[in-house]
Design a protein around this motif. Sequence first.
Motif, short mmCIF file in Angstrom:
data_model
loop_
_atom_site.label_atom_id
_atom_site.label_comp_id
_atom_site.label_asym_id
_atom_site.label_seq_id
_atom_site.Cartn_x
_atom_site.Cartn_y
_atom_site.Cartn_z
N LEU A 1 20.98 0.28 90.74
CA LEU A 1 21.55 -0.74 91.62
C LEU A 1 23.02 -0.99 91.32
N ILE A 2 23.36 -1.03 90.02
CA ILE A 2 24.77 -1.27 89.66
C ILE A 2 25.57 0.03 89.65
N ASP A 3 24.90 1.15 89.97
CA ASP A 3 25.53 2.47 90.02
C ASP A 3 26.08 2.87 88.66
N ALA A 4 25.22 2.84 87.64
CA ALA A 4 25.61 3.24 86.29
C ALA A 4 26.17 4.67 86.24
N PRO A 5 25.56 5.66 86.94
CA PRO A 5 26.15 7.00 86.92
C PRO A 5 27.57 7.02 87.48
N GLY A 6 27.80 6.28 88.58
CA GLY A 6 29.13 6.22 89.17
C GLY A 6 30.15 5.59 88.23
N ILE A 7 29.74 4.51 87.56
CA ILE A 7 30.62 3.84 86.61
C ILE A 7 30.97 4.77 85.46
N GLY B 1 36.02 14.30 90.25
CA GLY B 1 35.49 15.03 91.40
C GLY B 1 34.01 14.75 91.61
N ALA B 2 33.25 14.75 90.49
CA ALA B 2 31.82 14.45 90.56
C ALA B 2 31.60 13.00 90.99
N PHE B 3 32.51 12.12 90.56
CA PHE B 3 32.42 10.70 90.96
C PHE B 3 32.56 10.55 92.47
N VAL B 4 33.56 11.21 93.04
CA VAL B 4 33.77 11.13 94.49
C VAL B 4 32.55 11.65 95.24
N ARG B 5 32.04 12.78 94.80
CA ARG B 5 30.87 13.38 95.46
C ARG B 5 29.65 12.47 95.35
N THR C 1 25.42 8.13 97.18
CA THR C 1 24.54 7.07 96.70
C THR C 1 24.48 5.89 97.66
N GLN C 2 23.37 5.17 97.62
CA GLN C 2 23.17 4.03 98.53
C GLN C 2 23.88 2.77 98.05
N THR C 3 24.07 2.62 96.74
CA THR C 3 24.73 1.43 96.20
C THR C 3 25.94 1.85 95.34
N PRO C 4 27.00 2.35 95.98
CA PRO C 4 28.14 2.88 95.21
C PRO C 4 28.94 1.80 94.49
N PHE C 5 29.42 2.15 93.31
CA PHE C 5 30.31 1.28 92.55
C PHE C 5 31.60 1.04 93.33
N ILE C 6 32.18 2.10 93.87
CA ILE C 6 33.33 2.01 94.78
C ILE C 6 32.93 2.69 96.08
N PRO C 7 32.67 1.92 97.14
CA PRO C 7 32.18 2.50 98.40
C PRO C 7 33.26 3.30 99.14
N LEU C 8 33.40 4.56 98.78
CA LEU C 8 34.46 5.40 99.33
C LEU C 8 34.31 5.63 100.83
N ARG C 9 33.08 5.59 101.32
CA ARG C 9 32.87 5.77 102.76
C ARG C 9 33.58 4.69 103.57
N THR C 10 33.71 3.51 102.98
CA THR C 10 34.39 2.41 103.67
C THR C 10 35.85 2.74 103.93
#
Length: 464
Positions: A202-208, A247-251, A256-265
Amino acid sequence: MHIRNKWLLISVGLGVLLNPLNSSMIAVAIARMQQVYHLAYTEVSWVIFVFYLASAVAQPVMGKASDLFGLKKIFLAGLVIAFIASLLAPLSPYFGLLLVFRILQAIGTSMLVAVGMAIVRIHITEKQATALSVMSIFLSGAAALGPFIGGILIHWWDWQAIFIVNIPFIVASYVLAWRFIPNVQQPTSLTRQLSLRKWLALIDAPGILLFTVGLVGLLVGLLSSKSYGHLSIKIVIVSLIGLVSLGAFVRYELKTQTPFIPLRTFAKYPAMTRVNIAYMLVNTLYYSLFFGLPTYLQTVRHLSEFHTGLLMLSLGLCSLVVSPLAGRWIDKSGPQPALLLSAILMTLGSLWIVTWQPTSPMISVCLALAAFGVSNGLNNVGMQAALFQHSPKDIIGVASGLFNTSRYLGTILSSLLISIVMGDTFDTGGLRILGMILTVIALYLIFMNRKRSPSSLPNTDHSH
């Protein structure tokens, strides 16, 4: 306002001011820390990097954690963590240990900022606008006065005092918060029933993790190559790890459904994206002066910490005085004229720095600081207004989070820029080069604001 609400406001205000206070006091302590730990500027600058990086990660995470544990518990826990960091940091025999406590301090104070405004919004319903404006005074006032307070403390004691000074604020805030922040039973929500694995998702630990590893890897690579003057295999490997992680972070964030930084926005709302880019550049420009100039004044012009803090006070006071006036102007004319004037002032201030000589009078420094202070006051209100203007109402929470991230990235980039341009030996020539780069950034901001005149702005209010 009820007397209990006043004390609640004071308790929260004393807590939230710790983050901006500690992020700004450090500006006048860098030169002293270089002497104490026998380090170059590029190494000491990590005391700035780690604070903003930890704050960027901690604030959104702790905002979500408050739903699980409650606002009051997170606030009190933040005070305890900040207390431990402030108590132990002055005892650090090694710089690496100081960085650990600096990270801990950033996490603790970010917990206070993350939930402090929410506490005020929820528990103070009478004259709420007044209460929120008082909170903004705590935040902006602490940031503005930080270098001056730090200069006094270091002049009369030493660098350890900028940590110890937090303790009275923390103790007072804890006592008042324990007494006046209501104990509200958290409603049963989805997050309270989650397992640890689902909570981390939920907190997007992998993204962080990818974001942190990527940014740290790139910073280590860039600063190491600057310090050693050549590229080694180790530096190349660390830099590649950083690039691959980002690069892996952006991908990952795009999927992910609950991104740490919602890049799609960013892709969906280009006008809002432009505001965030401008805000990142503004902070890069402002904090390059904010962090670079005190070290220059102390190492090149041989000013004491006290006199450096006194000079930096003109920056903070101009910002504080202009902010409310900017609010009235922006209410009438919109953010664009104020942002354009801000960019012009930053350009003039940057050009003024380019003309400095080792013997330039201190009034010249004051004029440049005043120009940047006024521009910062205009930006504080203007950028926020531009964000609201270009962000759909249904994602304003997400937009505010991205806005804060842009600020943190700008501050990190500013310290990186100083390290690369000025290197380990500050001199007037390096400051002139920095001024030239800041001039280019400011001119680009003028171009951005002239291009987006009010009449040509698209309507992005998707409040359906």
